[in-house]
Design an enzyme around this catalytic site. Structure first.
Site: not given
Ligand code: SCD
Length: 686
Positions: A51, A205-206, A566, A570, A572
């Site tokens: 990736y 995955y996340h 945040k 982004d 996350h």
């Protein structure tokens, strides 16, 4: 949600033997527990699919060509955050993030450069795109057409998994209802026109990166798969005709046996689910997956250890029978992979494939009592979670209430507590553990790879993208573009399949941002509710620190007030939310500004509340830009602390800028609590 995966963690290895008939299935046969294909890697090795993406299409294209020459067998595009969220590079909200965590794609002109000299009829391309899936798919389709490749020859995958964006990754644009229709549009269009293209990559995955255990990752992924099938059916899509191109994406973390069992369990669950939906063809019941080694298992300290971790995780992926694999670079805990680290990551797969004989045996763990039991236990757990989800109204409504996000967060808190108590040892993760190791082992990635560290020239990228867009807008027929965008809006109102309309607009050189703007005119940008769970960190924290906060609060005669924010595009937010829970536990009043907040939002909130401290969380690499903007307008007497992925070699710079503390994954919760106490007690006594 009441099921505790901790029970399962023990159960996976020790539960009572099961003499299930499932143990006797062969590979390449329904329900595919033992592998998607009969001959597996003997017939075709897994695809080595790293990736990647950064700065402009030109830079990423050069990187792709180099990787293919070095042995990579498929491509995987990482887009930058503005592209994910449908903002062109010249949008005011995009500026800090252009080209940082992926490549900037504003129009088909960029897509043409991205694949220049790469034959799209031969190389399969995966694109991690969800929110802005319509214009990005359209750019790919138009670019391939202009390269002379017919649609039906295109191979690859579009992630197109919006449910997990609401639950964990946060790059959504529209409301869940509208977005689910967009997912279905792409799936239906691909089934009709691009028969070799995987129209979705249903991703777990996340979830694991956000804190879920492997078994919870799988359970939620399968619950989402069911929700998609249900939605497709409601939209009148024939499941039999699309099922073969619905693919999956899982994390492989450090829980070695459990990860292998999880991948085996996934295949059975998918086969079972498709049977439930009446799918007949056995080939459609074959679950095909991509795996990526775990980013959250990497440590900032002792960077070479990450090569070991990634190798072990990659082996779990291969033992589990993955079709495609990404191996992380050892420096990803602090920065974009350096060229050297990317090469080691790619070579890790080449070594496994060519030197070890690992691919000679199909499902080597099959028949092991431990592995078969673990597989069955994970299957049972996924069924249990599905039942709970159904009882609580199904994935769709739990996405809307934020309940699934909160459930994962609860697991992230448990993991944080386990690390704090050293119930879970991660070698060299925390700075205090690292101090007891040798000097070489103590090196951080930033220090270690100083020479070859990759730096993004964000200003140059932004200026190049902006100029390119201005040229595009001068050259194109603006009237035709506007007409195409108006037709897109009307199609959205009429609930038509939007793919053909976006393709027309993109072909006429509409930008990604303009297409999304046309849709957001009809469907405003969506923001999801935030529910942050509480954990009790108190037992893990130093009693003296907890008392010190109490005394400080008594001295000022009120509770301390914090803002955690945040900032930027982004998504996350695992770390920021753990900090919110920690502060709550210290009896501090916390306001949380969730993902996509701006520096303006922070300043306005502080004008209202006069916080005792503001904490900023940034994982995109854009921290310098946000901190400078904020410090220029923030009250001088308000302490500012910074957390996230912050290279050690930038810490001096932030000290000079008057940032009070910088926290990264190497800091324990006790370190953070103590440092915050020191900042506050100094400031409040000034
Ligand atoms: C393969 N084939 C075989 C075979 N193995 N045939 C017979 N025997 C075997 N042993 C055939 C297949 O049927 C297929 O043909 C063709 O060979 C290609 O093989 P494949 O197995 O389909 O492999 P591939 O083309 O690589 O596709 C793999 C997936 C695909 C199906 C899993 O969806 C994929 O590549 N996904 C990658 C997703 C990705 O890269 N995601 C990145 C996410 P047919 O085609 O004729 O059937 C990054 C991310 O989100 C990062 C995190 C973040 O940013 O937050």
């Amino acid at each position: 949600m009441n099921i505790s995966p901790l029970k399962l963690i023990k159960g996976v290895y020790v539960s009572v033997p099961e003499t299930s008939k499932k143990w006797r299935h062969s590979h390449g046969e329904v329900p595919f527990v033992r592998g998607a294909y009969r001959e597996m890697y003997q017939r075709k090795p897994w695809t080595i699919r790293q990736y990647a993406g950064f700065e402009t299409a030109l830079e990423t294209n050069a990187f792709f060509k180099r990787s293919l020459a070095e042995g990579q067998t498929g491509l995987s595009v990482a887009f930058d955050l503005p592209t994910h969220l449908g903002f062109d590079s010249d949008h005011e909200l995009a500026q800090a993030d252009v080209g940082r965590t992926g490549v900037a794609i504003d129009s088909v002109e960029d897509m043409l450069v991205l694949f220049d000299g790469i034959d799209l009829s031969k190389v399969s391309v995966s694109m991690t795109m969800n929110g802005a899936v319509l214009p990005i798919m359209a750019c790919f389709i138009v670019a391939a057409g202009e390269q002379g490749v017919p649609l039906e020859q295109l191979t690859g995958t579009i992630q197109n998994d919006i449910l997990k964006e609401y639950i964990a990754r946060n790059t959504y644009i529209h409301s869940p209802d509208f977005s689910l229709d967009v997912v279905a549009d792409v799936v239906a269009y691909c089934a009709d026109k691009m028969p070799r293209f995987n129209s979705i990559s249903i991703s777990g995955y996340h979830f694991q990166e956000a804190g879920a255990t492997p078994e919870l990752e799988l359970a939620l992924t399968m619950a989402n798969a069911r929700a998609y099938l249900t939605h497709f059916q409601q939209r009148g899509i024939d499941i039999e005709s699309v099922a073969k191109r619905l693919s999956f994406f899982f994390c492989v973390g450090m829980d070695f046996y459990k990860e292998i069992a999880k991948l085996r369990a996934a295949r059975l669950l998918w086969s079972e689910l498709l049977e439930e939906f009446g799918v007949q063809a056995s080939s459609a019941k074959r679950l095909k997956m991509h795996c990526q080694t775990s980013g959250s298992s990497l440590t900032e300290m002792s960077p070479l250890n990450n090569i070991v971790r990634t190798t072990i995780e990659a082996m779990a992926g291969v033992f589990g029978g993955t079709q495609s694999l990404h191996t992380n670079s050892y420096d990803e805990a602090v920065s974009l992979p350096s060229d050297q680290a990317s090469k080691v990551a790619l070579d890790t797969q080449l070594v496994l494939l060519n030197e070890t004989g690992i691919s000679d045996v199909v499902d080597p763990w099959g028949g092991s009592y431990m592995m078969e039991t673990a597989t069955q236990n994970i299957i049972d757990y996924a069924h249990q979670i599905q039942q709970e989800i159904d009882e609580q109204g199904g994935v769709r409504s739990l996405v809307e209430t934020g309940e699934l996000t909160a459930f994962i967060h609860q697991h992230a808190l448990q993991a944080a507590i386990a690390e704090e108590n050293q119930d879970k040892i991660i070698i060299g993760k925390k700075s205090d553990l690292a101090t007891s190791s040798s000097a070489t082992q103590n090196e951080s990635i930033a220090a270690f790879s100083k020479k070859e560290k990759k730096t993004i020239n964000a200003e140059k990228t932004l200026s190049q993208q902006t100029q390119k867009m201005a040229r595009l807008k001068l050259k194109r027929n603006n009237q035709s573009v506007q007409k195409a965008l108006d037709e897109l809006k009307t199609a959205a109102c009429n609930k038509q399949n939007l793919m053909p309309f976006v393709i027309t607009a993109i072909r006429l050189r509409a930008t990604v941002g303009e297409c999304i703007q046309a849709l957001t005119d009809e469907q405003a940008r969506y923001s999801k509710p935030e529910t942050i769970k509480q954990a009790s960190f108190k037992q893990s924290l130093d009693v003296k620190t907890v008392e010190a906060f109490q005394i400080l609060s008594d001295q000022i005669g009120r509770k301390l007030r914090f803002l955690v924010a945040k900032v930027g595009l982004d998504g996350h937010d695992r770390g920021a939310k753990v900090i919110v829970s920690l502060l709550n536990d210290l009896e501090i009043e916390v306001d949380y500004l969730p993902v996509f907040s701006t520096t303006d939002d922070i300043i306005k909130a502080d004008l209202r509340q006069h916080y005792d401290c503001i904490g900023l969380s940034v994982l995109s690499g854009a921290q310098q830009s946000f901190v400078s903007t904020l410090l220029a307008s923030l009250r001088g007497d308000c302490p500012l602390v910074l957390g996230g992925v912050i290279p050690i070699d930038e810490e001096n710079l932030f000290e000079q800028l008057n940032v009070d503390c910088v926290f990264t994954a190497r800091h324990s919760l006790n370190d953070i609590a103590l440092a915050l106490y020191r900042v506050l007690s100094t400031r409040l006594s000034d």
